[in-house]
Scaffold this motif. Sequence first.
Motif, PDB file in Angstrom:
ATOM      1  N   ALA A   1      35.797  39.497  38.528  1.00 25.77           N
ATOM      2  CA  ALA A   1      35.165  40.619  37.865  1.00 25.77           C
ATOM      3  C   ALA A   1      35.224  40.505  36.278  1.00 25.77           C
ATOM      4  N   GLU A   2      36.348  40.066  35.790  1.00 20.18           N
ATOM      5  CA  GLU A   2      36.500  40.062  34.395  1.00 20.18           C
ATOM      6  C   GLU A   2      35.800  39.170  33.775  1.00 20.18           C
TER       7      GLU A   2
ATOM      8  N   GLU B   1      34.702  36.364  28.082  1.00 19.46           N
ATOM      9  CA  GLU B   1      35.619  35.484  28.846  1.00 19.46           C
ATOM     10  C   GLU B   1      35.125  34.456  29.849  1.00 19.46           C
ATOM     11  N   GLY B   2      34.248  35.137  30.396  1.00 19.68           N
ATOM     12  CA  GLY B   2      33.305  34.331  31.544  1.00 19.68           C
ATOM     13  C   GLY B   2      32.679  32.925  30.923  1.00 19.68           C
ATOM     14  N   ARG B   3      31.953  33.270  29.613  1.00 20.07           N
ATOM     15  CA  ARG B   3      31.417  32.242  28.984  1.00 20.07           C
ATOM     16  C   ARG B   3      32.306  31.013  28.812  1.00 20.07           C
ATOM     17  N   ASP B   4      33.618  31.522  28.103  1.00 15.73           N
ATOM     18  CA  ASP B   4      34.575  30.536  27.637  1.00 15.73           C
ATOM     19  C   ASP B   4      34.986  29.787  29.096  1.00 15.73           C
ATOM     20  N   LEU B   5      35.245  30.469  30.202  1.00 13.94           N
ATOM     21  CA  LEU B   5      35.447  29.767  31.276  1.00 13.94           C
ATOM     22  C   LEU B   5      34.366  28.934  31.861  1.00 13.94           C
ATOM     23  N   TRP B   6      33.223  29.348  31.955  1.00 11.94           N
ATOM     24  CA  TRP B   6      31.892  28.678  32.129  1.00 11.94           C
ATOM     25  C   TRP B   6      32.133  27.376  31.572  1.00 11.94           C
TER      26      TRP B   6
ATOM     27  N   PRO C   1      42.220  28.984  39.616  1.00 10.96           N
ATOM     28  CA  PRO C   1      41.985  28.150  41.010  1.00 10.96           C
ATOM     29  C   PRO C   1      40.534  27.664  40.936  1.00 10.96           C
ATOM     30  N   PRO C   2      40.359  26.484  41.821  1.00  7.31           N
ATOM     31  CA  PRO C   2      39.203  25.869  41.535  1.00  7.31           C
ATOM     32  C   PRO C   2      38.152  26.843  42.121  1.00  7.31           C
ATOM     33  N   ALA C   3      38.556  27.663  43.226  1.00  2.00           N
ATOM     34  CA  ALA C   3      37.456  28.360  43.824  1.00  2.00           C
ATOM     35  C   ALA C   3      36.752  29.444  42.797  1.00  2.00           C
ATOM     36  N   LEU C   4      37.847  29.954  41.651  1.00  2.00           N
ATOM     37  CA  LEU C   4      37.388  30.833  41.051  1.00  2.00           C
ATOM     38  C   LEU C   4      36.633  30.261  39.657  1.00  2.00           C
ATOM     39  N   GLY C   5      36.826  28.878  39.483  1.00  4.94           N
ATOM     40  CA  GLY C   5      36.175  28.386  38.328  1.00  4.94           C
ATOM     41  C   GLY C   5      34.864  28.028  38.588  1.00  4.94           C
ATOM     42  N   VAL C   6      34.698  27.479  40.120  1.00  8.43           N
ATOM     43  CA  VAL C   6      33.272  27.334  40.342  1.00  8.43           C
ATOM     44  C   VAL C   6      32.470  28.515  40.581  1.00  8.43           C
ATOM     45  N   ARG C   7      33.103  29.527  40.978  1.00  8.90           N
ATOM     46  CA  ARG C   7      32.340  30.944  41.035  1.00  8.90           C
ATOM     47  C   ARG C   7      31.632  31.156  39.709  1.00  8.90           C
ATOM     48  N   VAL C   8      32.372  31.159  38.609  1.00 14.92           N
ATOM     49  CA  VAL C   8      32.069  31.507  37.345  1.00 14.92           C
ATOM     50  C   VAL C   8      31.090  30.379  36.713  1.00 14.92           C
ATOM     51  N   LEU C   9      31.385  29.288  37.026  1.00 15.87           N
ATOM     52  CA  LEU C   9      30.512  28.047  36.743  1.00 15.87           C
ATOM     53  C   LEU C   9      28.981  28.059  37.320  1.00 15.87           C
TER      54      LEU C   9
ATOM     55  N   GLN D   1      37.905  38.119  47.903  1.00 21.26           N
ATOM     56  CA  GLN D   1      38.838  38.042  46.763  1.00 21.26           C
ATOM     57  C   GLN D   1      38.247  37.277  45.580  1.00 21.26           C
ATOM     58  N   THR D   2      37.672  36.134  45.818  1.00 23.53           N
ATOM     59  CA  THR D   2      37.124  35.499  44.526  1.00 23.53           C
ATOM     60  C   THR D   2      36.388  36.056  43.683  1.00 23.53           C
TER      61      THR D   2
END
Length: 571
Positions: free
Chosen positions: A379-380, A447-452, A279-287, A373-374
């Motif tokens: 957390a992962e 995993e976060g660095r990959d999504l980042w 979801p966009p909310a999660l992608g921006v949270r990690v970015l 929830q975001t």
Amino acid sequence: MNRRPQGRTALTWLVRAVVVAGVAAVWFFPPLPQDATNDETATVSSYDAQMELSKEGDLRTTETIGVEMPNGKRGIFRIFDTADPRRSNVEHPVDVEAVERGGIDEPYQRVDSARGTDSIRIGSPSVYLDPGAHTYRIVSSTGDVFEPGDEGETWWWWDVVGSGWQMPMAQTSVVATLPAEPLRAECVTGDDDPCTVTVEGTAMRVSTGALAPFTPVTVRVAFDADDVAAPIAPAVNRDLLFSLLAALIGAGAAFALWRRTKERAPGFPVLFEPPFMVPPALGVRVLDEKDSDESLQATLFDLAERGVLRLRGDDDTWHIEVVQPLEAEHLHPIEQTLLGSLDLTGPGSTFTVSSSESSGRIVASTRKALHAQTSASSAEYLRSSPAGMVAVAVGWICLAASVFMIGRYFVDSGWVRWPLLAATTAFALVAAGMMFSAGTATIRTSEGRDLWSRSGGFARFLTTDSSEARFDASAHLDWYPRYLAWAVALGVADEWAARYEAQGVELPEVPWVIWTGSGQRFSTASMTRSFDHAIASASAAYAASQAAKASSGGGGFSGGSGGGGGGGGSW
């Protein structure tokens, strides 16, 4: 991809500039003048001092002070000036050898004192003195009282009656035994009023009539440089050395924490599609390591683009309607949370965003649940950074301590602790960037660095200059509504629209929006602004209702209604 908010960067540098200016003011400027009002009720009937000056520059003083005490007094303060007014690196520490009242030892204790002074409080807190005359005898000593004078001369430049006496004096007498016959002796009272000084051999006498409070008596006695010891060279400024060392330690500690929180940025290749099933909310949270300000709107847009919702807006409100059965396995927990909070449970369910208090209350609780929830879903991808949390906590403590010491210096007669001020300020200056950064307390997992990297690469695509040859807007009209949710979450909706407009392509219609309002022809840009305005109006209505409820409560005590205070002189 670093998307640091400009507002936070500006705030960081503003705080740094203010703190540096405050420390510079403490270093270069004197404290604010104290209130000249003097409510002292005791008086000095006589002040007699016997001084013995050695060839080595040591000075021993015996003061006999007659004080007329009113009712309710326990004793007096004696404040000694220890800083040299002309030589910044020279101090005259005082050793108190004896304190008597009426020929009997009197209790005393050292108390907190202004910068460049040393103070004792004479008397017992539990004993009130009888009103009337009391005679105090104070014996003290100090050293290094000589200073360089004119060529071939050494001077003793001294306040034989200090400038800090709050009590008026009826008369003063000072007799000094000198180490050699002086070349000359001068005397002034106050700023520059001449007074009489007599010298017979090595005996010097100064006497005055009545002195108003805070009126010093100053002598300048010149000796042949061969008759007395040479003035001791000024010591190295220990405050400066210790402060520099403390600043290096503070800055080094903050820098070490910064290194622990610093993440090496991955590559951000331009990607033509967003991360799959994110979801966009999660992608921006990690970015950005913080929630998107538009996560609620972006999640609704994403669900609408996938056919789950339909949005219908007019001039004042927006209606959100479920148009497709909700299959939990096809919904992310973030999306399930949003739909549940808005009570959108199945086809035909609706929610209206309007400027009412009830709508605003639901919107506010939905936004809060969505962010929670975001955070849980991230957390992962994001884990806590102990070094970052320590940096933020210690940074705020150091900033508060620095501001406190700077403020107290100007209102409390120059009170300051230089090494501590230097250490806290240096730490706060280096740590300020972490204190105002949302991502300091977290660090990305693998995993976060990959999504980042993937979220940042897609953000680059949405905002890349429209002359980029690899993107033909006319051939990808369907991409505009498909990626609009991500553009909103990233805060780049205008840039995403500009990629089409710059190539002369009219923005495509958004099929999941029905516009029923009046006025100008509906456009995607006006839709996003209208929807944002509806959300903001609902939130504002709820906030206003909460503020109105809070303001109906009772009053309270105002500042300054309690006890406290302080002063000097008799007590």
